[in-house]
Design an enzyme around this catalytic site. Structure first.
Site, PDB file in Angstrom:
ATOM      1  N   TRP A 143      -1.068  -2.704 -17.058  1.00  0.00           N
ATOM      2  CA  TRP A 143      -1.460  -3.583 -18.284  1.00  0.00           C
ATOM      3  C   TRP A 143      -2.884  -3.479 -18.627  1.00  0.00           C
ATOM      4  O   TRP A 143      -3.905  -3.843 -17.886  1.00  0.00           O
ATOM      5  CB  TRP A 143      -1.107  -5.028 -17.971  1.00  0.00           C
ATOM      6  CG  TRP A 143      -1.229  -5.992 -18.870  1.00  0.00           C
ATOM      7  CD1 TRP A 143      -0.901  -5.951 -19.993  1.00  0.00           C
ATOM      8  CD2 TRP A 143      -1.696  -7.298 -18.729  1.00  0.00           C
ATOM      9  NE1 TRP A 143      -1.079  -7.185 -20.706  1.00  0.00           N
ATOM     10  CE2 TRP A 143      -1.662  -7.998 -20.019  1.00  0.00           C
ATOM     11  CE3 TRP A 143      -2.213  -8.109 -17.713  1.00  0.00           C
ATOM     12  CZ2 TRP A 143      -1.890  -9.184 -20.021  1.00  0.00           C
ATOM     13  CZ3 TRP A 143      -2.611  -9.324 -17.559  1.00  0.00           C
ATOM     14  CH2 TRP A 143      -2.340  -9.837 -18.895  1.00  0.00           C
ATOM     15  N   ASP A 224       0.899  -9.144  -9.235  1.00  0.00           N
ATOM     16  CA  ASP A 224       0.886  -9.673 -10.667  1.00  0.00           C
ATOM     17  C   ASP A 224       2.633  -9.487 -10.850  1.00  0.00           C
ATOM     18  O   ASP A 224       3.156  -8.410 -11.025  1.00  0.00           O
ATOM     19  CB  ASP A 224       0.330  -8.712 -11.435  1.00  0.00           C
ATOM     20  CG  ASP A 224       0.319  -9.228 -12.933  1.00  0.00           C
ATOM     21  OD1 ASP A 224       0.786 -10.340 -13.109  1.00  0.00           O
ATOM     22  OD2 ASP A 224      -0.578  -8.961 -13.752  1.00  0.00           O
ATOM     23  N   LYS A 260       7.746 -14.409 -20.325  1.00  0.00           N
ATOM     24  CA  LYS A 260       8.987 -13.683 -20.535  1.00  0.00           C
ATOM     25  C   LYS A 260      10.196 -14.184 -19.914  1.00  0.00           C
ATOM     26  O   LYS A 260      11.410 -14.282 -20.574  1.00  0.00           O
ATOM     27  CB  LYS A 260       8.797 -12.068 -19.757  1.00  0.00           C
ATOM     28  CG  LYS A 260       7.400 -11.503 -20.048  1.00  0.00           C
ATOM     29  CD  LYS A 260       7.570 -11.037 -21.679  1.00  0.00           C
ATOM     30  CE  LYS A 260       6.137 -10.258 -22.010  1.00  0.00           C
ATOM     31  NZ  LYS A 260       4.927 -10.600 -21.582  1.00  0.00           N
TER      32      LYS A 260
END
Length: 419
Positions: A143, A224, A260
């Site tokens: 990311w 993460d 999300k």
């Protein structure tokens, strides 16, 4: 000051920063007036009509909140809404986790997953005992914000191999070799599930091997987790890697996002969890860590925003709403899986090579690394108005039954015409 330029912030002191590539892509898409344009860049779920989807369970929780006569807009505590952080901890660690029973974890509500990564990075930068030049390792690619976050907290950065352009899968041997040869006690950032941007995850057997390597080298794992429940449709499956590491008694930290899996993108609901190893001083250790996290949090945001945490907390703490949420997760994950199958089938029908696009269905989660080159990406944007990031990453959520054939034809054409 004299002269016509009174500022001390001239271009030598403040150079023009480059535009964020993803937000630049979004801006270009919005300006495009082509009727059949397709946005495969956005990292947010869309329904089959290409519209944002407010989860039905979120609508229910919102209704409950609005009818609550005791609802107010007072500050939350520095660590956040306790009902939320307690439930978030159980969700990621496991409700029956010995870590919780032994009170070896502390949890802080954060500004979504981004804030959790930042808080963890800041804490480790200040307090993790290591040589000043010892880096944090994360995957290549990762990311994009990982680079900026850890640079901003002055943690040196190195990467380990992750994606194999040849197999379009995991370069496990390269990953394992680099982590094994990293300086002892390095911080290793790991994507818990639905790796962003590749969609490639280790198998359970590979996770177990990685745990052995990380243990042998006395590394510190930093997970993460932005897609629990969204990747496979199962909250338990998507938390497996984290819970396996916990079962091996690692000291570790976890960044958790609810953007999300709740669709709460703009509400910035997240949590940071620190877990210390078992031992007679574990509770004292976690108390000291909590005290320092509170100081860091206070100096940056004072206290986190309430609305998203209240929505998530209502759902996480109510049995009926939780079951409804699980059904909503299966809806989102199921549609993504269906689009993977549809895109692969249409591409292979067009080129007549069965298995040529197998990586599309082998990968998991919101994103897929298509294997398209930057030249092909720029051409498909120019000719077909299909928008994706330059590295060939597409958001599967941008596909639907109305555009998947159009996208497949555009991809097939560009692969044949542009080398």
């Amino acid at each position: 000051m004299e002269g016509n330029n009174p500022t001390v912030f001239d271009k030598d002191n403040v150079p023009q920063a480059p535009e964020d590539p993803l937000f630049g892509l979004m801006a270009a898409y919005r300006k495009d007036d082509f009727e059949k344009k397709v946005d495969l860049g956005i990292g947010a779920y869309r329904d089959d009509n290409a519209k944002p989807w407010v989860l039905p369970v979120v609508k229910q929780a919102d209704e409950i909140l609005r009818k609550d006569p005791n609802l107010n807009h007072e500050y939350l505590p520095i660590a956040g809404l306790a009902d939320f952080t307690t439930a978030a901890q159980k969700l990621i660690l496991g409700a029956d986790s010995p870590v919780i029973q032994e009170k070896r974890a502390v949890s802080f509500q954060t500004i979504s997953g981004t804030g959790a990564v930042h808080l963890g990075g800041l804490f480790l930068s200040r307090f993790y005992p290591r040589p000043t030049d010892q880096p944090i390792y994360f995957s290549s690619p990762t990311w994009a914000n990982h680079n900026q976050i850890f640079s901003n907290v002055h943690l040196p950065i190195k990467t380990y191999p992750y994606f194999s352009p040849t197999t379009k899968g995991l370069d496990f041997e390269g990953m394992k070799s680099t982590i094994s040869s990293a300086p002892e006690g390095s911080i290793i950032l790991l994507h818990a599930c639905a790796h962003n941007p590749t969609g490639v995850d280790p198998t359970r057997e590979q996770w177990m091997e990685l745990a052995k390597v990380i243990r042998a080298r006395k590394h510190f794992p930093f997970f993460d987790c932005a897609y629990q429940g969204f990747a496979s449709g199962s909250l338990e499956n998507d938390a497996w890697a984290i819970r396996y590491f916990l079962a091996q008694n690692f000291e570790m930290c976890i960044a958790q996002s609810f953007a999300k899996n709740f669709g709460l993108y703009g509400e910035r609901a997240g949590a940071f969890h620190f877990v210390t190893g078992p031992g007679p001083d574990a509770q004292d250790t976690i108390g000291r860590i909590a005290s320092q996290l509170a100081i860091l949090q206070r100096s940056e945001i004072s206290n986190p925003p309430a609305y998203g945490a209240r929505i998530a907390s209502l759902v996480l703490n109510d049995e009926a709403l939780f079951k409804e949420w699980e059904a909503n997760l299966r809806t989102m994950a199921g549609r993504i899986i269906d689009m993977r199958k549809a895109l692969r089938t249409k591409l292979e029908d067009l080129n007549g090579q069965e298995g040529r696009w197998r990586h599309i269905t082998d990968q998991i989660g919101m994103f897929s690394f298509t294997g398209l080159t930057e030249k092909q990406v720029l051409r498909i944007r120019q000719d077909a108005h299909v928008y994706m990031t330059k590295n060939g990453r597409i958001s599967m959520a941008g596909l639907n039954t109305g555009n998947v054939e159009y996208v497949a034809k555009a991809m097939d054409k560009v692969v044949k015409e542009v080398q």
